[in-house]
Write a protein that holds these residues in place. Structure first.
Motif, short mmCIF file in Angstrom:
data_model
loop_
_atom_site.label_atom_id
_atom_site.label_comp_id
_atom_site.label_asym_id
_atom_site.label_seq_id
_atom_site.Cartn_x
_atom_site.Cartn_y
_atom_site.Cartn_z
N ASP B 12 0.81 -1.22 0.00
CA ASP B 12 0.00 0.00 0.00
C ASP B 12 0.84 1.28 0.00
O ASP B 12 0.64 2.17 0.81
CB ASP B 12 -0.94 -0.02 1.21
CG ASP B 12 -2.14 0.88 0.95
OD1 ASP B 12 -2.51 1.03 -0.24
OD2 ASP B 12 -2.70 1.43 1.91
N ASN B 14 2.29 4.81 -0.93
CA ASN B 14 1.87 6.10 -1.49
C ASN B 14 3.08 7.03 -1.54
O ASN B 14 3.76 7.19 -0.53
CB ASN B 14 0.80 6.74 -0.61
CG ASN B 14 -0.55 6.10 -0.86
OD1 ASN B 14 -1.21 6.38 -1.86
ND2 ASN B 14 -0.95 5.20 0.03
N ARG B 28 -0.16 5.70 -6.05
CA ARG B 28 -1.40 5.70 -5.30
C ARG B 28 -1.74 4.29 -4.80
O ARG B 28 -2.51 3.57 -5.40
CB ARG B 28 -2.54 6.22 -6.17
CG ARG B 28 -2.25 7.61 -6.78
CD ARG B 28 -3.42 8.11 -7.58
NE ARG B 28 -3.77 7.19 -8.65
CZ ARG B 28 -5.00 6.75 -8.89
NH1 ARG B 28 -5.99 7.17 -8.15
NH2 ARG B 28 -5.22 5.92 -9.87
N VAL B 30 0.27 1.26 -4.10
CA VAL B 30 0.74 0.10 -4.85
C VAL B 30 1.21 -0.99 -3.90
O VAL B 30 1.89 -0.72 -2.92
CB VAL B 30 1.91 0.52 -5.78
CG1 VAL B 30 2.67 -0.70 -6.27
CG2 VAL B 30 1.39 1.33 -6.94
N ASP B 236 -0.73 3.54 -10.30
CA ASP B 236 -1.37 2.38 -9.72
C ASP B 236 -1.12 1.17 -10.62
O ASP B 236 -1.03 1.31 -11.84
CB ASP B 236 -2.87 2.66 -9.61
CG ASP B 236 -3.58 1.60 -8.81
OD1 ASP B 236 -2.89 0.84 -8.10
OD2 ASP B 236 -4.81 1.54 -8.89
N ARG B 306 -13.47 3.52 -7.12
CA ARG B 306 -12.26 2.86 -7.57
C ARG B 306 -12.44 1.35 -7.48
O ARG B 306 -12.84 0.84 -6.44
CB ARG B 306 -11.11 3.29 -6.67
CG ARG B 306 -9.77 2.85 -7.18
CD ARG B 306 -8.71 3.41 -6.25
NE ARG B 306 -7.40 3.07 -6.71
CZ ARG B 306 -6.30 3.38 -6.04
NH1 ARG B 306 -6.39 4.02 -4.90
NH2 ARG B 306 -5.13 3.05 -6.50
N ARG B 319 -7.50 -4.79 -11.69
CA ARG B 319 -8.27 -3.75 -11.02
C ARG B 319 -9.20 -3.13 -12.05
O ARG B 319 -8.87 -2.13 -12.67
CB ARG B 319 -7.31 -2.69 -10.48
CG ARG B 319 -7.81 -1.94 -9.28
CD ARG B 319 -6.95 -0.74 -9.05
NE ARG B 319 -6.02 -0.83 -7.92
CZ ARG B 319 -6.39 -0.70 -6.65
NH1 ARG B 319 -7.63 -0.55 -6.33
NH2 ARG B 319 -5.48 -0.75 -5.71
#
Lengths: 310, 348
Positions: B12, B14, B28, B30, B236, B306, B319
């Motif tokens: 996660d 950022n 964002r 990853v 992302d 999202r 995603r």
């Protein structure tokens, strides 16, 4: 077949003097027909850019002739012809980050060529021409008052194309126009180039090292190695029946988006020592209609057999 | 993958940059795992954050950038917490090394190639004099430079482009790193040299048991070398899977778009597929799927929420809302149907 627009005959270009002399191009001949896209492919240092630059009269030639629309344009030429060639032959460069003047507005960058051909134009005419050129490449006329740093790579390359188009050229030399661009932007620029060709009947000399792009855009392709052409054919023939070992090596190096194929493939490496040119000098021969290759007698018989089998 | 030993684990992550008083959200959230001995490719347009992501592994972010949240676990330590240069020097070069895009700019023009490799040896392994000379020659031979004794005494300008890139690789492997990051290693090179360099990296990976990360914008290049591929868009990872999964059964519309804009797949005389629009501005908050605005088949929900990751298989994650069971069925573009394991060279 349509008319020959540009014809290069036994072109030699060398740099330096006497002992330091380096022959970058050694006896290259080819014809480019009006309305086609002619590809020139080779590694860096093979002389492909040198040929492009001698056609546009940046580099002086040391021997041979460049004939544009029936008139010799290398060496000393008259002022009128010089102006005509300057207008009709234009160039698109590789790196849009480096080829635009950072301190000038788009307006000036695009119109700069108009100042140099002796044509008398009013400011209104010039502004209008800039706007038209910008719209032709899919940019907005308002962009004329901006600076190059305000644009993305793809837009910059469009400005580079607009700068060539404003001269109403017949013949455009595109020197690696998409090598410095991202894959997604490459597609846009390639599409734009083919659209413009259809609309304006342009002739392109497309210089690149990447055969995958060439196959998509070129009608005929010439392969150059160390200043000498080794093979010339229309695109499909070259891809289906490459004869010269260097062409084969180049083809095998093209990366394919297919892991199963890529992971099992063995790239060919071109080794010049496969040719034995000590006694038997190579010749430039049309082995089948429209398909030229460089080879000596023994190699040429081999190539002929390959062509017959096909 | 038989042995799934994780070398590096990003959770996660950022990353933000501050530019003229505004904050740019470059990475964002990853998450990714790097397995030992694999070669992992990150593919995306310029500005998608692929280089920034790997720079965080080495503490090479620009001054105005910082890791906002998330962790980078390596050898039980969290690299995201590293603050001082001293801490980073243990990682940089020694554990993680990098090969950059342009060999013209990444070498020092004023030092001989041998001296530049020797520098890395001295700094990280304390090798000097005769010993270092011997090792330099070994490494140069490993990267396929003939006559290493003579070449080591030459300057970068005496090397050709391909040879320079070999020298850069030599510097990178001189300190026996565990992870080798190759940032667009072949973009500045000719097609023939490109094939040779990729082959060279592949051989070195086997010899030195490296884990490699390739960064590229060209999906055509990595088919040969990658075991797994991650597709990045707007900071992302939108799709990750094995090489075969990404090429033969891509699921995200952005991956489709990237693949279909390859000139290898184009048909002469027809328009080549191109992605319309531009990537989103990362200064702004992004709602929903970042690719929605450029995706002609975007669903309504793509603009609102999202999408989470959907599992296609054990290794393949996407995603995209298209994978949701309520989503309409959208077929991948026609051109991609030519990509099959049996397809061979597309030119035949």
């Amino acid at each position: 077949m349509s008319d020959v627009i540009l014809s290069v005959r036994d072109l030699h270009v060398s740099f330096g003097e006497r002992r330091k002399k380096f022959e970058a191009v050694r006896g290259v001949s080819f014809d480019i027909y009006a309305g086609e896209t002619f590809g020139l492919v080779g590694e860096s240092g093979s002389g492909k850019t040198t040929i492009g630059r001698s056609i546009i009269r940046v580099y002086p030639t040391s021997a041979g002739e460049i004939i544009y629309k029936g008139q010799k344009i290398n060496g000393k030429i008259s002022k009128e012809l010089d102006h005509r060639v300057t207008r009709e032959v234009q160039m698109i460069f590789q790196d849009p980050m480096a080829s635009l003047n950072e301190r000038a507005k788009v307006d000036y960058i695009v119109s700069e060529g108009l100042y140099n051909t002796g044509e008398k134009l009013t400011r209104e005419q010039r502004t209008q021409m800039v706007e038209e050129a910008l719209m032709d490449v899919g940019l907005l006329p308002e962009f004329a008052s901006r600076f190059p740093h305000e644009f993305s790579g793809g837009q910059r390359q469009r400005i580079g194309i607009a700068r060539a188009l404003i001269m109403r050229p017949d013949f455009i030399i595109a020197d690696e126009p998409i090598s410095a661009l991202d894959v997604s932007i490459r597609a846009q620029v390639l599409n734009l180039m083919s659209q413009l060709q259809k609309k304006r009947g342009l002739t392109y000399l497309f210089i690149s090292h990447d055969l995958s792009v060439m196959r998509f855009i070129c009608d005929r392709i010439a392969v150059i190695h160390k200043g000498v052409l080794v093979e010339l054919a229309d695109t499909e023939t070259l891809f289906h029946r490459p004869l010269h070992p260097y062409t084969r090596a180049l083809l095998s190096a093209v990366p394919m988006p297919n892991p199963a194929y890529e992971k099992s493939k063995v790239p060919l490496v071109y080794d010049e020592s496969v040719h034995d040119y000590s006694t038997d000098l190579p010749r430039w021969v049309e082995i089948e209609p429209g398909h030229f290759v460089l080879g000596n007698v023994r190699e040429l018989t081999e190539y002929e057999n390959i062509c017959k089998e096909a | 993958m038989e042995n799934k030993e994780v070398v590096l684990s990003v959770r996660d992550l950022n990353v933000k940059f501050s530019l003229r008083g505004r904050v740019l959200h470059a990475i964002r959230g990853v998450s990714l795992d790097l397995y030992k001995g694999e070669s992992f490719a990150i593919v995306g347009e310029s500005g998608s954050g692929k280089s920034v992501l790997t720079k965080t592994f080495m503490g090479l972010l620009d001054q105005n950038g910082w890791v906002d949240s998330g962790s980078i676990l390596y050898n039980g330590e969290d690299l995201a917490q590293y603050k001082t240069e001293k801490q980073w020097l243990k990682i940089r070069g020694r554990e993680v090394a990098m090969v950059l895009q342009d060999p013209m700019t990444s070498l020092n023009p004023l030092k001989t190639i041998g001296a530049q490799i020797g520098e890395a040896l001295k700094l990280h392994q304390g090798l000097k004099g005769e010993e270092a000379q011997k090792r330099i020659c070994e490494i140069l031979t490993d990267v396929g430079i003939t006559e290493p004794e003579r070449r080591a005494k030459q300057y970068p300008h005496e090397f050709s482009g391909g040879m320079r890139q070999r020298a850069v690789i030599a510097i990178a492997i001189a300190c026996n790193p565990k992870i080798l990051i190759c940032d667009e290693p072949t973009t500045a090179l000719d097609v023939t040299i490109q094939a040779q360099i990729l082959q060279l990296i592949k051989n070195l990976v086997r010899k030195y048991q490296l884990t490699t990360v390739y960064i590229t914008h060209d999906l055509g290049v990595v088919a040969n070398v990658a075991d797994r591929i991650a597709v990045m868009y707007a900071g992302d990872i939108v799709e990750v899977g094995t090489c075969e999964e990404i090429y033969y059964s891509p699921r995200h519309p952005y991956t489709w778009a990237l693949l279909s804009s390859l000139p290898q797949l184009g048909v002469k005389g027809e328009e080549l597929f191109s992605i319309r629009g531009t990537p989103p501005n990362l200064f702004n908050e992004i709602n929903g799927d970042a690719f929605a605005a450029r995706n002609p088949q975007a669903l309504n929900i793509d603009f609102v929420e999202r999408p989470p990751y959907f599992d296609v298989s054990e290794t393949h994650k996407v995603r995209s809302w298209l994978m949701d069971e309520r989503a309409p069925k959208v077929e991948p573009p026609e051109a991609l149907k030519r990509l099959t394991p049996e397809g061979g060279s597309l030119y035949e």
